[in-house]
Design a protein around this motif. Structure first.
Motif, short mmCIF file in Angstrom:
data_model
loop_
_atom_site.label_atom_id
_atom_site.label_comp_id
_atom_site.label_asym_id
_atom_site.label_seq_id
_atom_site.Cartn_x
_atom_site.Cartn_y
_atom_site.Cartn_z
N LEU A 24 34.94 36.60 45.38
CA LEU A 24 35.48 37.20 44.08
C LEU A 24 35.96 36.28 43.00
O LEU A 24 36.23 35.06 43.43
N PRO A 25 36.02 36.47 41.70
CA PRO A 25 36.53 35.45 40.55
C PRO A 25 37.99 35.13 40.83
O PRO A 25 38.34 34.07 40.66
N ASP A 26 38.73 36.13 41.50
CA ASP A 26 40.03 35.65 41.85
C ASP A 26 40.30 34.79 43.07
O ASP A 26 41.48 34.49 43.58
N GLY A 27 39.24 34.17 43.92
CA GLY A 27 39.24 33.40 44.79
C GLY A 27 39.19 33.92 46.13
O GLY A 27 39.07 33.18 47.24
N ARG A 28 39.35 35.31 46.20
CA ARG A 28 39.29 36.01 47.69
C ARG A 28 37.68 36.27 47.96
O ARG A 28 37.07 36.08 46.96
N THR A 29 37.73 36.47 49.37
CA THR A 29 36.37 36.85 49.68
C THR A 29 36.34 38.51 50.11
O THR A 29 37.03 38.91 50.79
N TYR A 52 39.50 42.20 52.62
CA TYR A 52 39.56 40.94 51.94
C TYR A 52 40.30 39.67 52.52
O TYR A 52 41.12 40.06 53.30
N GLU A 53 39.71 38.63 52.61
CA GLU A 53 40.31 37.51 52.86
C GLU A 53 40.70 36.39 51.92
O GLU A 53 40.22 36.45 50.78
N GLY A 54 41.78 35.94 52.07
CA GLY A 54 42.50 35.11 51.18
C GLY A 54 43.38 35.66 50.27
O GLY A 54 43.45 36.92 50.33
N GLU A 55 44.10 35.04 49.37
CA GLU A 55 44.87 35.40 48.31
C GLU A 55 44.53 35.25 46.87
O GLU A 55 43.91 34.13 46.68
N PRO A 56 44.75 36.44 46.29
CA PRO A 56 44.22 36.13 44.89
C PRO A 56 44.87 35.25 44.07
O PRO A 56 45.94 34.84 44.13
#
Length: 82
Positions: free
Chosen positions: A40-45, A64-68
């Motif tokens: 995603l544009p915010d860096g999450r998957t 969702y994986e990762g932090e926005p």
């Protein structure tokens, strides 16, 4: 009438255009199971795991994986410059 069994998988990771996604699925002819991932544009998957069959339809589990992360303006991302 059951469908045809299949299995496939693909992935794209193009750093220059920030395209990072993948999809894989398989079917025994009656039930399809699969997973697709999109950065995603915010860096999450975003990860979608699903099953689908003729009797109950499509069922998805979205996670969702990762932090926005939110960049501070256009100068913080590489890409086209004016």
């Amino acid at each position: 009438m059951p469908g045809m069994p299949f299995e496939f998988e693909y992935a794209v990771n193009d750093v220059e255009t920030a395209n990072d996604y993948a999809h894989k699925a398989n079917s025994d002819g009656d039930v399809v199971t699969g997973e697709y991932r999109v950065q995603l544009p915010d860096g999450r998957t975003q990860v979608v795991r699903y099953t689908a069959d003729w009797k109950t339809g499509y069922h998805a589990d979205v996670s969702y994986e990762g932090e926005p992360q939110y960049p501070q303006g256009p100068s913080s991302r590489p890409g086209y410059k004016y």
